[in-house]
Design a protein around this motif. Structure first.
Motif, mmCIF file in Angstrom:
data_model
loop_
_atom_site.group_PDB
_atom_site.id
_atom_site.type_symbol
_atom_site.label_atom_id
_atom_site.label_comp_id
_atom_site.label_asym_id
_atom_site.label_seq_id
_atom_site.Cartn_x
_atom_site.Cartn_y
_atom_site.Cartn_z
ATOM 1 N N ASN A 150 -4.054 4.199 1.231
ATOM 2 C CA ASN A 150 -4.299 3.501 -0.017
ATOM 3 C C ASN A 150 -3.771 2.065 0.030
ATOM 4 O O ASN A 150 -2.621 1.802 -0.290
ATOM 5 C CB ASN A 150 -3.643 4.281 -1.165
ATOM 6 C CG ASN A 150 -4.028 3.749 -2.534
ATOM 7 O OD1 ASN A 150 -4.831 2.815 -2.628
ATOM 8 N ND2 ASN A 150 -3.480 4.346 -3.568
ATOM 9 N N ASN A 151 -4.605 1.164 0.451
ATOM 10 C CA ASN A 151 -4.254 -0.269 0.460
ATOM 11 C C ASN A 151 -5.541 -1.071 0.313
ATOM 12 O O ASN A 151 -5.891 -1.865 1.189
ATOM 13 C CB ASN A 151 -3.508 -0.620 1.761
ATOM 14 C CG ASN A 151 -2.848 -1.996 1.720
ATOM 15 O OD1 ASN A 151 -2.752 -2.623 0.663
ATOM 16 N ND2 ASN A 151 -2.420 -2.482 2.882
ATOM 17 N N ASP A 211 -2.180 -3.631 9.535
ATOM 18 C CA ASP A 211 -2.216 -4.849 8.724
ATOM 19 C C ASP A 211 -1.849 -6.010 9.657
ATOM 20 O O ASP A 211 -0.767 -6.034 10.253
ATOM 21 C CB ASP A 211 -1.190 -4.724 7.587
ATOM 22 C CG ASP A 211 -1.188 -5.947 6.683
ATOM 23 O OD1 ASP A 211 -1.011 -5.764 5.473
ATOM 24 O OD2 ASP A 211 -1.371 -7.073 7.193
ATOM 25 N N GLY A 220 0.811 -1.213 0.000
ATOM 26 C CA GLY A 220 0.000 0.000 0.000
ATOM 27 C C GLY A 220 0.844 1.263 0.000
ATOM 28 O O GLY A 220 2.070 1.231 -0.144
ATOM 29 N N SER A 221 0.153 2.408 0.187
ATOM 30 C CA SER A 221 0.850 3.701 0.170
ATOM 31 C C SER A 221 0.008 4.731 0.910
ATOM 32 O O SER A 221 -1.196 4.520 1.152
ATOM 33 C CB SER A 221 1.076 4.182 -1.278
ATOM 34 O OG SER A 221 -0.188 4.391 -1.922
ATOM 35 N N MET A 238 3.613 1.741 5.193
ATOM 36 C CA MET A 238 2.611 2.831 5.206
ATOM 37 C C MET A 238 2.724 3.663 6.472
ATOM 38 O O MET A 238 2.483 4.872 6.465
ATOM 39 C CB MET A 238 1.196 2.258 5.067
ATOM 40 C CG MET A 238 0.877 1.765 3.667
ATOM 41 S SD MET A 238 -0.622 0.771 3.616
ATOM 42 C CE MET A 238 -1.887 2.036 3.851
ATOM 43 N N CYS A 293 -10.186 2.754 6.827
ATOM 44 C CA CYS A 293 -8.948 2.053 7.194
ATOM 45 C C CYS A 293 -9.268 0.987 8.234
ATOM 46 O O CYS A 293 -10.007 1.251 9.179
ATOM 47 C CB CYS A 293 -7.945 3.056 7.775
ATOM 48 S SG CYS A 293 -6.497 2.309 8.539
ATOM 49 N N ASN A 315 -7.499 -0.998 3.261
ATOM 50 C CA ASN A 315 -6.658 0.149 3.658
ATOM 51 C C ASN A 315 -5.990 -0.050 5.014
ATOM 52 O O ASN A 315 -5.761 0.913 5.755
ATOM 53 C CB ASN A 315 -7.458 1.444 3.625
ATOM 54 C CG ASN A 315 -7.985 1.755 2.236
ATOM 55 O OD1 ASN A 315 -7.361 1.400 1.222
ATOM 56 N ND2 ASN A 315 -9.160 2.375 2.155
#
Ligand SMILES: CC[C@@H](C(=O)O)C(=O)SCCNC(=O)CCNC(=O)[C@H](O)C(C)(C)COP(=O)(O)OP(=O)(O)OC[C@H]1O[C@@H](n2cnc3c(N)ncnc32)[C@H](O)[C@@H]1OP(=O)(O)O
Length: 321
Positions: A82-83, A128, A65-66, A94, A124, A88
């Motif tokens: 942005n994932n 993760d 992601g970013s 990130m 979001c 997200n």
């Protein structure tokens, strides 16, 4: 009144009057935001055992992601988590990118506002879980916690009026991210949920400390203890949401972002130095002991009194006679 070590530190660092001498030398009011950040500084430092370089490298090695940033001519920036393949969720890289974007925004002296959104119509879903597993040992977990607390504290202190645009789910760390903004706007169907209890956790990115200040202790206890799903109606009721959007008619995020920009525009219309000074006096009022906040307010006042916007307003008022 017994002052905490932090307040005593702040009083030493920001003894009334000290700001005045320095600030009077500060030519650009926009620089004041950096001045405040530098003088208050990060929550955690090497001196306090925070090994930033090491944890930054470990997080950087957890890709995916970013964090995308667009700074617009209007003075409103849009930051996108942005994932989408992971709702997200924040990978390690990130987290590092978020800190880098905050640094960019600290240097953006023309900025007035910031909207934080998620990609693909959802906000979001926190850390993760794959990244969390990779840093699940106590040492790395604490360092990630301090890294994110530093980044989100600096985010909330930016001399920009910030809005979390909540479409879809803001879960765990995603819920915490919403509290690191001045305002939260929710789209129909949006949910803010502190799911930490289900993870055997409490918030680690500073979300509990900020949530109590937003909704009060009782509501914070219910939200954390019950892992409550806060929808737009409940969000308005408890003061977590500052507005509910009409919602995207075509399901795209475009309308929601436009609505959010129009909402934020009510509070950011005007010269950037004045809007930034307004945020700075609120940050100091929110975070500093009263007498330090008063002298800080005086110093910020000194950066706009007799400034271009003030003189122009005086000239136009004079014509009204
Ligand atoms: C300190 C850690 C703490 C914090 O930061 O404070 C945390 O945040 S811990 C993480 C807390 N977050 C969660 O527990 C949310 C986990 N995700 C979900 O509950 C659901 O995914 C959802 C967000 C409610 C969406 O559900 P749904 O619409 O059914 O989609 P899927 O569940 O199928 O998800 C799609 C896809 O995305 C992956 N995903 C979702 N969230 C995460 C995440 N947090 N980490 C990693 N991956 C995530 C999910 O695995 C799916 O991927 P595939 O299985 O490959 O399709």
């Amino acid at each position: 009144m017994v002052l905490s070590a932090a307040s005593q530190h702040l009083l030493r660092v920001s003894r009334p009057g000290a700001w005045g001498q320095h600030l009077l030398k500060v030519s650009r009011p926009g620089a004041w935001g950096q001045h405040l950040l530098r003088r208050i500084g990060s929550v955690y430092t090497t001196a306090k055992g925070f090994q930033e370089k090491e944890i930054r490298e470990k997080l950087q090695a957890l890709p995916g992601g970013s964090i995308d940033l667009v700074k617009q001519e209007s003075g409103i920036a849009v930051l996108t988590v942005n994932n989408p393949a992971r709702m997200n969720a924040f990978s390690g890289s990130m987290m590092v990118e978020l800190e880098e974007r905050v640094s960019q925004l600290e240097e953006w002296t023309e900025g007035k506002g910031l909207i934080i959104q998620g990609a693909a119509g959802t906000f979001c879903s926190g850390s993760d879980l794959n990244a969390v597993r990779a840093i699940s040992n106590p040492q790395d977990g604490m360092m990630m916690c301090m890294f994110m607390q530093n980044a989100l504290t600096r985010l909330l202190r930016l001399p920009l009026l910030s809005v979390a645009l909540v479409e879809g789910s803001a879960l765990g760390g995603g819920a915490e991210l919403t509290t690191a903004c001045d305002f939260r706007l929710m789209a129909p169907g949006g949910v803010i949920q502190f799911v930490h209890k289900h993870m055997g956790l409490v918030p680690g990115w500073g979300g509990a400390a900020r949530l109590v200040r937003i909704v009060g202790g009782q509501n914070a206890l219910k939200m954390l203890g019950g892992a409550l799903k806060v929808d737009p109606e409940m969000g308005l009721q408890i003061g977590l949401a500052d507005g509910v959007l009409e919602g995207s008619l075509d399901g795209s995020g475009a309308n929601a972002l436009l609505e959010a920009e129009q909402w934020l525009g009510r509070y950011t219309t005007g010269p950037a130095p004045v809007i930034r000074a307004i945020k700075n006096v609120v940050v100091s009022g929110r975070e500093l002991p009263l007498e330090v906040a008063l002298s800080t307010e005086r110093d910020v006042f000194g950066t706009v009194w007799g400034g271009p916007a003030n003189l122009q307003a005086l000239a136009s008022k004079a014509k009204h006679k």
